[in-house]
Motif scaffolding. Structure first.
Motif, PDB file in Angstrom:
ATOM      1  N   ARG A  43       0.822  -1.213   0.000  1.00 42.64           N
ATOM      2  CA  ARG A  43       0.000   0.000   0.000  1.00 42.64           C
ATOM      3  C   ARG A  43       0.853   1.259   0.000  1.00 42.64           C
ATOM      4  O   ARG A  43       0.317   2.368  -0.021  1.00 42.64           O
ATOM      5  CB  ARG A  43      -0.927   0.006   1.219  1.00 42.64           C
ATOM      6  CG  ARG A  43      -1.955  -1.125   1.233  1.00 42.64           C
ATOM      7  CD  ARG A  43      -2.814  -1.021   2.481  1.00 42.64           C
ATOM      8  NE  ARG A  43      -3.520  -2.277   2.761  1.00 42.64           N
ATOM      9  CZ  ARG A  43      -4.839  -2.382   2.907  1.00 42.64           C
ATOM     10  NH1 ARG A  43      -5.600  -1.327   2.762  1.00 42.64           N
ATOM     11  NH2 ARG A  43      -5.391  -3.537   3.195  1.00 42.64           N
ATOM     12  N   GLY A  44       2.175   1.096   0.036  1.00 39.10           N
ATOM     13  CA  GLY A  44       3.064   2.238  -0.050  1.00 39.10           C
ATOM     14  C   GLY A  44       3.460   2.849   1.270  1.00 39.10           C
ATOM     15  O   GLY A  44       4.090   3.909   1.300  1.00 39.10           O
ATOM     16  N   LEU A  45       3.114   2.227   2.392  1.00 38.37           N
ATOM     17  CA  LEU A  45       3.509   2.756   3.681  1.00 38.37           C
ATOM     18  C   LEU A  45       4.871   2.208   4.084  1.00 38.37           C
ATOM     19  O   LEU A  45       5.257   1.102   3.680  1.00 38.37           O
ATOM     20  CB  LEU A  45       2.475   2.400   4.756  1.00 38.37           C
ATOM     21  CG  LEU A  45       1.207   3.271   4.754  1.00 38.37           C
ATOM     22  CD1 LEU A  45       0.195   2.733   3.759  1.00 38.37           C
ATOM     23  CD2 LEU A  45       0.603   3.355   6.143  1.00 38.37           C
ATOM     24  N   SER A  46       5.598   2.967   4.890  1.00 33.08           N
ATOM     25  CA  SER A  46       6.865   2.475   5.423  1.00 33.08           C
ATOM     26  C   SER A  46       6.559   1.610   6.641  1.00 33.08           C
ATOM     27  O   SER A  46       5.724   1.964   7.478  1.00 33.08           O
ATOM     28  CB  SER A  46       7.787   3.633   5.808  1.00 33.08           C
ATOM     29  OG  SER A  46       7.196   4.457   6.793  1.00 33.08           O
ATOM     30  N   VAL A  47       7.207   0.449   6.731  1.00 31.92           N
ATOM     31  CA  VAL A  47       6.881  -0.516   7.771  1.00 31.92           C
ATOM     32  C   VAL A  47       8.149  -1.205   8.246  1.00 31.92           C
ATOM     33  O   VAL A  47       9.049  -1.504   7.463  1.00 31.92           O
ATOM     34  CB  VAL A  47       5.851  -1.554   7.259  1.00 31.92           C
ATOM     35  CG1 VAL A  47       6.331  -2.224   5.986  1.00 31.92           C
ATOM     36  CG2 VAL A  47       5.549  -2.603   8.313  1.00 31.92           C
ATOM     37  N   ALA A  48       8.207  -1.448   9.546  1.00 32.10           N
ATOM     38  CA  ALA A  48       9.273  -2.251  10.136  1.00 32.10           C
ATOM     39  C   ALA A  48       8.638  -3.422  10.866  1.00 32.10           C
ATOM     40  O   ALA A  48       7.703  -3.240  11.658  1.00 32.10           O
ATOM     41  CB  ALA A  48      10.107  -1.417  11.109  1.00 32.10           C
ATOM     42  N   LEU A  49       9.108  -4.636  10.596  1.00 29.39           N
ATOM     43  CA  LEU A  49       8.664  -5.828  11.300  1.00 29.39           C
ATOM     44  C   LEU A  49       9.748  -6.220  12.294  1.00 29.39           C
ATOM     45  O   LEU A  49      10.907  -6.427  11.912  1.00 29.39           O
ATOM     46  CB  LEU A  49       8.387  -6.974  10.330  1.00 29.39           C
ATOM     47  CG  LEU A  49       7.824  -8.273  10.935  1.00 29.39           C
ATOM     48  CD1 LEU A  49       6.970  -9.003   9.907  1.00 29.39           C
ATOM     49  CD2 LEU A  49       8.912  -9.210  11.441  1.00 29.39           C
ATOM     50  N   LEU A  50       9.391  -6.350  13.567  1.00 33.24           N
ATOM     51  CA  LEU A  50      10.328  -6.716  14.620  1.00 33.24           C
ATOM     52  C   LEU A  50       9.908  -8.054  15.212  1.00 33.24           C
ATOM     53  O   LEU A  50       8.762  -8.238  15.616  1.00 33.24           O
ATOM     54  CB  LEU A  50      10.351  -5.648  15.720  1.00 33.24           C
ATOM     55  CG  LEU A  50      10.584  -4.198  15.257  1.00 33.24           C
ATOM     56  CD1 LEU A  50      10.605  -3.261  16.462  1.00 33.24           C
ATOM     57  CD2 LEU A  50      11.877  -4.072  14.458  1.00 33.24           C
ATOM     58  N   GLU A  51      10.854  -8.991  15.267  1.00 29.55           N
ATOM     59  CA  GLU A  51      10.591 -10.338  15.774  1.00 29.55           C
ATOM     60  C   GLU A  51      11.671 -10.698  16.786  1.00 29.55           C
ATOM     61  O   GLU A  51      12.857 -10.581  16.501  1.00 29.55           O
ATOM     62  CB  GLU A  51      10.581 -11.339  14.622  1.00 29.55           C
ATOM     63  CG  GLU A  51      10.770 -12.798  14.999  1.00 29.55           C
ATOM     64  CD  GLU A  51       9.735 -13.321  15.978  1.00 29.55           C
ATOM     65  OE1 GLU A  51      10.125 -14.028  16.922  1.00 29.55           O
ATOM     66  OE2 GLU A  51       8.532 -13.022  15.803  1.00 29.55           O
ATOM     67  N   GLN A  52      11.265 -11.152  17.976  1.00 30.04           N
ATOM     68  CA  GLN A  52      12.235 -11.392  19.030  1.00 30.04           C
ATOM     69  C   GLN A  52      13.120 -12.615  18.775  1.00 30.04           C
ATOM     70  O   GLN A  52      14.232 -12.684  19.305  1.00 30.04           O
ATOM     71  CB  GLN A  52      11.527 -11.553  20.377  1.00 30.04           C
ATOM     72  CG  GLN A  52      10.628 -12.762  20.482  1.00 30.04           C
ATOM     73  CD  GLN A  52       9.996 -12.900  21.858  1.00 30.04           C
ATOM     74  OE1 GLN A  52      10.501 -12.321  22.825  1.00 30.04           O
ATOM     75  NE2 GLN A  52       8.911 -13.643  21.957  1.00 30.04           N
ATOM     76  N   ARG A  53      12.669 -13.559  17.979  1.00 34.05           N
ATOM     77  CA  ARG A  53      13.502 -14.716  17.663  1.00 34.05           C
ATOM     78  C   ARG A  53      13.703 -14.785  16.143  1.00 34.05           C
ATOM     79  O   ARG A  53      14.323 -13.939  15.577  1.00 34.05           O
ATOM     80  CB  ARG A  53      12.903 -15.995  18.246  1.00 34.05           C
ATOM     81  CG  ARG A  53      13.018 -16.046  19.773  1.00 34.05           C
ATOM     82  CD  ARG A  53      12.473 -17.347  20.359  1.00 34.05           C
ATOM     83  NE  ARG A  53      12.730 -17.403  21.792  1.00 34.05           N
ATOM     84  CZ  ARG A  53      11.979 -16.831  22.724  1.00 34.05           C
ATOM     85  NH1 ARG A  53      10.887 -16.154  22.365  1.00 34.05           N
ATOM     86  NH2 ARG A  53      12.288 -16.935  24.001  1.00 34.05           N
ATOM     87  N   ASP A  54      13.174 -15.822  15.517  1.00 32.94           N
ATOM     88  CA  ASP A  54      13.350 -16.014  14.083  1.00 32.94           C
ATOM     89  C   ASP A  54      11.991 -15.961  13.404  1.00 32.94           C
ATOM     90  O   ASP A  54      10.949 -16.127  14.041  1.00 32.94           O
ATOM     91  CB  ASP A  54      14.016 -17.370  13.830  1.00 32.94           C
ATOM     92  CG  ASP A  54      14.308 -17.642  12.364  1.00 32.94           C
ATOM     93  OD1 ASP A  54      14.545 -16.672  11.626  1.00 32.94           O
ATOM     94  OD2 ASP A  54      14.300 -18.823  11.968  1.00 32.94           O
ATOM     95  N   LEU A  55      11.986 -15.734  12.109  1.00 32.20           N
ATOM     96  CA  LEU A  55      10.748 -15.826  11.345  1.00 32.20           C
ATOM     97  C   LEU A  55      10.101 -17.186  11.587  1.00 32.20           C
ATOM     98  O   LEU A  55      10.768 -18.220  11.509  1.00 32.20           O
ATOM     99  CB  LEU A  55      11.025 -15.628   9.857  1.00 32.20           C
ATOM    100  CG  LEU A  55      11.491 -14.237   9.419  1.00 32.20           C
ATOM    101  CD1 LEU A  55      11.951 -14.271   7.971  1.00 32.20           C
ATOM    102  CD2 LEU A  55      10.392 -13.200   9.615  1.00 32.20           C
ATOM    103  N   ALA A  56       8.816 -17.188  11.898  1.00 31.66           N
ATOM    104  CA  ALA A  56       8.038 -18.417  12.092  1.00 31.66           C
ATOM    105  C   ALA A  56       8.554 -19.264  13.247  1.00 31.66           C
ATOM    106  O   ALA A  56       8.305 -20.465  13.283  1.00 31.66           O
ATOM    107  CB  ALA A  56       8.012 -19.252  10.805  1.00 31.66           C
TER     108      ALA A  56
END
Length: 586
Positions: A43-56
């Motif tokens: 959608r054109g927004l700036s986004v940060a994804l933060l995960e405390q361990r690993d993806l999944a």
């Protein structure tokens, strides 16, 4: 999503180059969090994804590996959920991820005569009808008598099973699907930081306007401002919501009520259960699945409340015996614990309700505006992650509008057209999907240029899709990477290097448990290849000999603790045993 890209994202988000701000922060790197990051980026927004361990690393790598409509939900008259799930199944099989999601046939055995056949047959017929037609619907079903059932499933006890009905669903490697979603989000501008724990929520004038996060790899703590925060942390939902209570101007919260339900799965060699398709057997209060998985069967699942450690749920001896009892009730040749090569346990984040048993709680998702600027998403099914993400993003956009003092629909800062508000995840193939069908038509030739067999080439194609050349180029440059990582299993040494360079793997457990499945597919649980894998990773991540030794030690300790927990009689003792191994991510 390699180490250099991660370092650049961390530098940007920690503010050292004028950054430290995004439109939306997503907390949680499971399938829903990754889906939210992709939706926002598109959608054109700036986004940060933060995960405390690993993806999944939580629920999203410990499922039954099914992309399904949920046949049993028809019994509860949840027609909307089933219809929505079947639509998403069709999308994933066709447009979005055909390299990672594939059809699988299931047999529903009939054990109690014509009444059961009539009732079950009507349900499966409705399920097939709701699936619709077309190439990727796989909606057909078929009734079988005793002889036809025995031909398709010779391993079933003929004295117990009187016939059956076959139907189709889908399956996937759940962790790989999350990685593909995250890579696609990154390609559209999302910043993905794993090993990054949110310690605080920034509350300004009673509204959540960012996070304080800690990078476990560098030790850096930083503030990241945002107009809105999405909490997609599954069973950790309540813990994140509680962070908003801190401070003098903390808002009143609308809490999300989460109930964690544990489900365990066993992996059994293919030759120990004589079936030519998957199996589904009602076993109140849950259901028994036997799902084909390469040279293994996945047998699951249980459904019981869990209120102990969320990060590392443990399978007890009682869990394993219960699952074996349910499986052996329909097998002619029962299997024993000695036939099990792997065990894993996961937690379902169910929205708490009035049901006394977790198996009876709805799999519908819920979205809560916990406080100004903070939106939580919980519940739901893996199959409907895209819908969950789109619904959550719509709610979060409202929070962004408020933060910017707008009443009109928000227009993203980087794309000024109104269409940008609509979710584009419906029509955006995931990484590896776009050219998959074309590459599949020439699959015999794919691995030949680097000396791989047809089987090895097909293995890579079904894991990487049209990005297969990323792995083949590694082998072309370094031929020994084309060798198997472990005897008897299809993974290649090149996949370890690729996991670090392109898929965000930072620790040995990331590769042996999620980028591959050696931790449950191999009899030794991946211990025998831990040293070689750590050395391959160390060359990419600049690990010292001491760091390599530490990674191997941690992995071995984890395997030993899991094996120990699986001999314990109940949840409490199993949990205590599993926690005997320290986490490599502190």
């Amino acid at each position: 999503m390699g180490p250099s890209q991660r370092a650049a994202w961390l530098t940007e988000l920690s503010g050292e180059r004028g950054g430290g701000r995004v439109d939306v922060v997503v907390i949680g790197g499971g399938v829903t969090g990754a889906g939210c990051a992709l939706d926002l980026a598109l959608r054109g927004l700036s986004v940060a994804l933060l995960e405390q361990r690993d993806l999944a690393s939580g629920t999203s790598s410990r499922s039954s590996k099914l992309i399904h409509g949920g046949l049993r939900y028809l019994q509860r008259l949840e027609f909307g959920l089933v219809s929505e799930s079947l639509t998403e199944r069709r999308l994933l099989l066709g447009r979005l991820a055909p390299h990672l999601v594939r059809p699988v046939q299931f047999l529903y055995p009939i054990r109690r005569g014509w009444r059961e056949r009539l009732r079950t047959g009507l349900g499966i017929a409705l399920y097939s009808l709701m699936a619709g037609g077309g190439r990727h619907a796989h909606g057909s079903h078929r009734h079988l008598g005793a002889r036809g059932t025995h031909q398709l499933a010779p391993g079933l006890d003929a004295g117990v099973v009187r016939g059956g009905i076959t139907y189709w669903d889908g399956q996937t490697d759940d962790a790989r699907l999350v990685v593909a979603i995250a890579r696609t989000a990154a390609a559209y501008g999302a910043r993905i930081l794993t090993s990054t724990r949110v310690q605080e929520l920034v509350v300004t004038d009673g509204a959540v306007r960012g996070v304080i996060a800690h990078c476990g790899e560098t030790g850096r703590t930083f503030k990241l401002d945002a107009d809105a925060v999405i909490n997609a942390t599954g069973v950790w939902t309540s813990q994140i919501e509680q962070l908003a209570e801190r401070g003098a101007d903390a808002p009143d919260l609308e809490r999300t009520r989460i109930r964690a339900s544990k489900g365990i799965h066993l992996l059994v060699p293919k030759d120990r259960i004589d079936l030519h398709c998957g199996l589904i057997v009602p076993t109140p209060p849950s259901v028994l699945f036997v799902v084909p998985w390469g040279e293994r069967w996945i047998v699951g699942t249980t459904d019981s409340d869990w209120d102990l450690d969320y990060a590392h749920p443990a399978a007890s001896s009682a869990d394993i015996e219960l699952l074996l009892e349910r499986l052996n009730s329909v097998l002619a040749d029962p299997i024993s614990r000695e036939d099990i090569c792997g065990v894993y346990a996961g937690l379902r984040p169910l929205v708490a309700g009035d049901a006394s048993e977790s198996a009876k709680l709805s799999r519908e998702h819920t979205i809560t505006r916990v406080a100004p600027g903070l939106v939580s998403v919980a519940g739901g099914k893996y199959t409907t992650y895209r819908v969950m993400a789109a619904d959550t993003v719509e709610r979060a956009l409202g929070e962004v509008m408020v933060a910017r003092g707008r009443t009109a629909p928000i227009l993203p800062r980087r794309r000024r057209d109104a269409a940008a508000r609509r979710s584009a995840t419906l029509v955006t193939p995931l990484v590896g999907a776009a050219g998959y069908e074309e590459r599949r038509r020439h699959h015999d030739e794919l691995g030949a240029r680097v000396g791989l067999s047809r089987v090895a080439g097909a293995h890579l194609l079904d894991r990487y899709g049209d990005r297969i050349d990323e792995v083949l180029d590694l082998i072309a440059a370094q031929p020994d990477l084309g060798e198997p990582l472990a005897d008897g299993l299809p993974y290649l040494r090149a996949e370890v290097v690729h996991a670090v360079r392109s898929e965000g793997a930072l620790h040995l457990d990331d590769v042996l448990t999620r980028r591959t499945r050696l931790s449950v597919e191999s009899w030794d649980r991946g211990v025998d290849v831990a040293q070689d894998t750590a050395e391959l990773m160390g060359a990419e991540l600049d690990w010292s000999p001491e760091a390599i030794e530490r990674e191997v030690w941690h992995y071995q300790a984890r395997v030993e603790a899991e094996r120990d927990s699986q001999t314990r009689p109940d949840d409490q003792t199993a949990d205590a045993a599993r926690l005997g191994a320290p986490d490599i991510r502190r």
